[in-house]
Motif scaffolding. Structure first.
Motif, short mmCIF file in Angstrom:
data_model
loop_
_atom_site.label_atom_id
_atom_site.label_comp_id
_atom_site.label_asym_id
_atom_site.label_seq_id
_atom_site.Cartn_x
_atom_site.Cartn_y
_atom_site.Cartn_z
N GLY A 1 0.79 -1.22 0.00
CA GLY A 1 0.00 0.00 0.00
C GLY A 1 0.83 1.27 0.00
N MET B 1 -5.14 7.40 1.91
CA MET B 1 -6.33 6.56 1.94
C MET B 1 -6.63 5.93 3.30
N ASP C 1 -10.17 6.25 4.14
CA ASP C 1 -11.22 5.29 3.78
C ASP C 1 -11.46 4.26 4.87
N THR D 1 -8.65 9.61 -1.62
CA THR D 1 -9.68 8.65 -1.22
C THR D 1 -10.20 7.86 -2.42
N HIS D 2 -10.51 6.60 -2.15
CA HIS D 2 -11.16 5.73 -3.13
C HIS D 2 -12.67 5.82 -3.00
N SER E 1 -14.01 0.84 0.13
CA SER E 1 -13.01 -0.21 0.14
C SER E 1 -12.33 -0.34 -1.22
N LEU E 2 -11.00 -0.57 -1.19
CA LEU E 2 -10.28 -0.77 -2.45
C LEU E 2 -10.72 -2.04 -3.16
N ILE F 1 -13.88 1.70 -8.42
CA ILE F 1 -14.15 3.09 -8.07
C ILE F 1 -15.48 3.56 -8.66
N GLY G 1 -7.27 5.00 -6.97
CA GLY G 1 -7.57 3.58 -6.83
C GLY G 1 -8.47 3.12 -7.96
#
Length: 230
Positions: free
Chosen positions: A35, A141, A144, A168-169, A172-173, A177, A201
């Motif tokens: 990450g 992130m 998030d 921010t995405h 959740s990744l 998106i 993301g």
């Protein structure tokens, strides 16, 4: 409206190709598989030197390890050192995110640590060498990991501290998106012109324009946000 494409780079390997492809800013990190963690002194120094000649910004990740964003005392000191290092080397800015547990479950901003890191970035901290310019701050992130109901309050707090943007995405990744656009639009609307919401993301050179238009933003972020030709 010009759209700024921030390319997330693991060390220097792809930075020249990303600059040739049209990125306007680099988020520089190590260990993307975790990450993103703090790049080394040498990597930051060389990236800043290269990018400055191309009029490209460099935002240095400050994160001592992968995993969660709740930091122990020795890790907090590492974060402070990383911010000082990036600033002393002439980075455009720093990228970090710090959280703490809430009684009963969940997470909130670690305001004490975030404030300290912002102070270091802006030149109000202790121990910074004279002559280092203040730098920008992106809250990454880790945002998030906050409950969505608490995110507006977090935006307020980060704005008051002087943070320039939130990466921010929108969720959740694990989710594309495109499934988070409604929430991202709400964040952009709430932030207004007080702080930049930087979506990332799953944004690529293929969908960057449409996502930016949908959200009404002028900055996007990703590892594939520009088309690389090596």
């Amino acid at each position: 409206m010009h759209m700024l494409k921030e390319f997330c780079a693991e060390n220097m390997e792809l930075v020249p190709a990303a600059v040739r492809a049209g990125t306007s800013r680099i988020e520089l990190c190590d260990n993307l598989s975790a990450g993103g963690t703090s790049p080394s002194y040498g990597v930051i120094r060389h990236a800043v030197h290269f990018a400055r000649e191309k009029n490209v910004g460099v935002m240095a990740m400050c994160r001592p390890r992968g995993g969660d964003f709740v930091y122990r005392d020795h890790e907090r000191e590492m974060l402070i050192d990383d911010v000082r290092c990036a600033r002393s080397l002439g980075a455009t800015g720093v990228v970090f995110g710090c959280l703490k547990p809430i009684a009963g479950g969940g997470l909130t901003l670690d305001m004490e640590l975030v404030r300290r890191l912002v102070e270091e970035a802006k030149g109000r901290g202790r121990g910074m060498a004279v002559g280092c310019e203040p730098v920008q701050v992106t809250f990454h992130m880790a945002f998030d990991a906050l409950d969505s109901a608490g995110q507006p309050q977090a935006i307020n707090a980060l704005t008051q501290l002087g943070v320039e943007r939130v990466l921010t995405h929108g969720g959740s990744l694990a989710t594309p998106i495109e499934q988070n656009l409604a929430h991202l639009r709400d964040l952009v609307s709430y932030a207004s012109d007080r702080i930049i919401i930087l979506p990332g993301g799953g944004i690529t050179w293929k969908n960057a324009e449409s996502i930016a238009a949908t959200l009404g933003v002028c900055e996007v972020h990703g590892t594939r946000v520009v088309r690389l030709e090596r």
